[in-house]
Motif scaffolding. Structure first.
Motif, PDB file in Angstrom:
ATOM      1  N   VAL A 142       7.751  -3.521   3.995  1.00 52.73           N
ATOM      2  CA  VAL A 142       6.496  -3.945   3.378  1.00 52.73           C
ATOM      3  C   VAL A 142       6.837  -4.588   2.040  1.00 52.73           C
ATOM      4  O   VAL A 142       7.824  -4.230   1.401  1.00 52.73           O
ATOM      5  CB  VAL A 142       5.509  -2.768   3.174  1.00 52.73           C
ATOM      6  CG1 VAL A 142       5.017  -2.235   4.501  1.00 52.73           C
ATOM      7  CG2 VAL A 142       6.108  -1.660   2.341  1.00 52.73           C
ATOM      8  N   CYS A 143       6.013  -5.546   1.648  1.00 54.07           N
ATOM      9  CA  CYS A 143       6.245  -6.250   0.390  1.00 54.07           C
ATOM     10  C   CYS A 143       4.941  -6.305  -0.387  1.00 54.07           C
ATOM     11  O   CYS A 143       3.906  -6.704   0.141  1.00 54.07           O
ATOM     12  CB  CYS A 143       6.763  -7.659   0.679  1.00 54.07           C
ATOM     13  SG  CYS A 143       7.101  -8.603  -0.817  1.00 54.07           S
ATOM     14  N   ALA A 196       4.869  -2.026  -4.226  1.00 49.99           N
ATOM     15  CA  ALA A 196       5.204  -1.586  -2.863  1.00 49.99           C
ATOM     16  C   ALA A 196       5.516  -0.098  -2.778  1.00 49.99           C
ATOM     17  O   ALA A 196       5.078   0.569  -1.841  1.00 49.99           O
ATOM     18  CB  ALA A 196       6.374  -2.397  -2.324  1.00 49.99           C
ATOM     19  N   VAL A 197       6.259   0.438  -3.724  1.00 48.82           N
ATOM     20  CA  VAL A 197       6.656   1.848  -3.642  1.00 48.82           C
ATOM     21  C   VAL A 197       5.426   2.749  -3.705  1.00 48.82           C
ATOM     22  O   VAL A 197       5.235   3.623  -2.856  1.00 48.82           O
ATOM     23  CB  VAL A 197       7.668   2.198  -4.756  1.00 48.82           C
ATOM     24  CG1 VAL A 197       7.946   3.694  -4.780  1.00 48.82           C
ATOM     25  CG2 VAL A 197       8.959   1.416  -4.572  1.00 48.82           C
ATOM     26  N   ALA A 254       3.015   2.110  -0.578  1.00 47.83           N
ATOM     27  CA  ALA A 254       3.566   2.637   0.672  1.00 47.83           C
ATOM     28  C   ALA A 254       3.472   4.157   0.696  1.00 47.83           C
ATOM     29  O   ALA A 254       3.163   4.751   1.726  1.00 47.83           O
ATOM     30  CB  ALA A 254       5.009   2.180   0.850  1.00 47.83           C
ATOM     31  N   ARG A 255       3.715   4.781  -0.443  1.00 52.22           N
ATOM     32  CA  ARG A 255       3.604   6.237  -0.532  1.00 52.22           C
ATOM     33  C   ARG A 255       2.154   6.657  -0.291  1.00 52.22           C
ATOM     34  O   ARG A 255       1.888   7.609   0.453  1.00 52.22           O
ATOM     35  CB  ARG A 255       4.072   6.721  -1.904  1.00 52.22           C
ATOM     36  CG  ARG A 255       4.136   8.228  -2.022  1.00 52.22           C
ATOM     37  CD  ARG A 255       4.611   8.710  -3.386  1.00 52.22           C
ATOM     38  NE  ARG A 255       5.878   8.117  -3.775  1.00 52.22           N
ATOM     39  CZ  ARG A 255       6.048   7.363  -4.877  1.00 52.22           C
ATOM     40  NH1 ARG A 255       5.038   7.119  -5.684  1.00 52.22           N
ATOM     41  NH2 ARG A 255       7.227   6.869  -5.172  1.00 52.22           N
ATOM     42  N   LYS A 292      11.387  -0.152   4.528  1.00 55.21           N
ATOM     43  CA  LYS A 292      11.909  -0.756   3.309  1.00 55.21           C
ATOM     44  C   LYS A 292      10.757  -1.267   2.452  1.00 55.21           C
ATOM     45  O   LYS A 292       9.815  -1.874   2.966  1.00 55.21           O
ATOM     46  CB  LYS A 292      12.854  -1.899   3.677  1.00 55.21           C
ATOM     47  CG  LYS A 292      13.597  -2.467   2.518  1.00 55.21           C
ATOM     48  CD  LYS A 292      14.646  -3.447   2.992  1.00 55.21           C
ATOM     49  CE  LYS A 292      15.464  -3.935   1.813  1.00 55.21           C
ATOM     50  NZ  LYS A 292      16.523  -4.830   2.266  1.00 55.21           N
ATOM     51  N   ARG A 293      10.841  -1.027   1.142  1.00 54.68           N
ATOM     52  CA  ARG A 293       9.804  -1.440   0.212  1.00 54.68           C
ATOM     53  C   ARG A 293      10.350  -2.540  -0.690  1.00 54.68           C
ATOM     54  O   ARG A 293      11.334  -2.335  -1.387  1.00 54.68           O
ATOM     55  CB  ARG A 293       9.366  -0.251  -0.635  1.00 54.68           C
ATOM     56  CG  ARG A 293       8.610   0.792   0.162  1.00 54.68           C
ATOM     57  CD  ARG A 293       9.046   2.184  -0.268  1.00 54.68           C
ATOM     58  NE  ARG A 293       8.131   3.222   0.146  1.00 54.68           N
ATOM     59  CZ  ARG A 293       8.239   3.878   1.287  1.00 54.68           C
ATOM     60  NH1 ARG A 293       9.198   3.590   2.127  1.00 54.68           N
ATOM     61  NH2 ARG A 293       7.380   4.820   1.601  1.00 54.68           N
ATOM     62  N   SER A 304       9.382  -5.522  -3.699  1.00 54.78           N
ATOM     63  CA  SER A 304       8.377  -5.940  -4.669  1.00 54.78           C
ATOM     64  C   SER A 304       8.434  -7.439  -4.915  1.00 54.78           C
ATOM     65  O   SER A 304       7.591  -7.981  -5.630  1.00 54.78           O
ATOM     66  CB  SER A 304       8.557  -5.181  -5.992  1.00 54.78           C
ATOM     67  OG  SER A 304       9.848  -5.412  -6.506  1.00 54.78           O
TER      68      SER A 304
END
Length: 70
Positions: A45-46, A50-51, A54-55, A64-65, A67
């Motif tokens: 994901v972008c 992102a971090v 996604a969390r 995978k994250r 930015s």
């Protein structure tokens, strides 16, 4: 299901539409795999955040994250 290479997908943007798309790809991956005839993987994901996003969506660490899309 045939023994074919996994269909690896990425979602760019985790706003309302992208976030829900990523969440459903993860949650319903078995159903999509059945329809596609092979394993479906949410690979990345972008998003600028992102971090954190996604969390919040409950995506596993295996996704995978990124930015920066470049």
């Amino acid at each position: 299901m045939q023994n074919r290479e996994a269909l690896r997908l990425a979602v760019c943007g985790l706003g309302h539409v992208g976030g829900e798309t990523a969440r459903l790809l993860w949650k319903e991956r078995a159903r999509y795999a059945q329809a596609a005839g092979r394993r479906v993987v949410l690979a990345a994901v972008c998003d600028r955040r992102a971090v954190a996003k996604a969390r919040a969506l409950g995506l596993p660490a295996s996704v995978k994250r990124l930015s920066d899309w470049r």
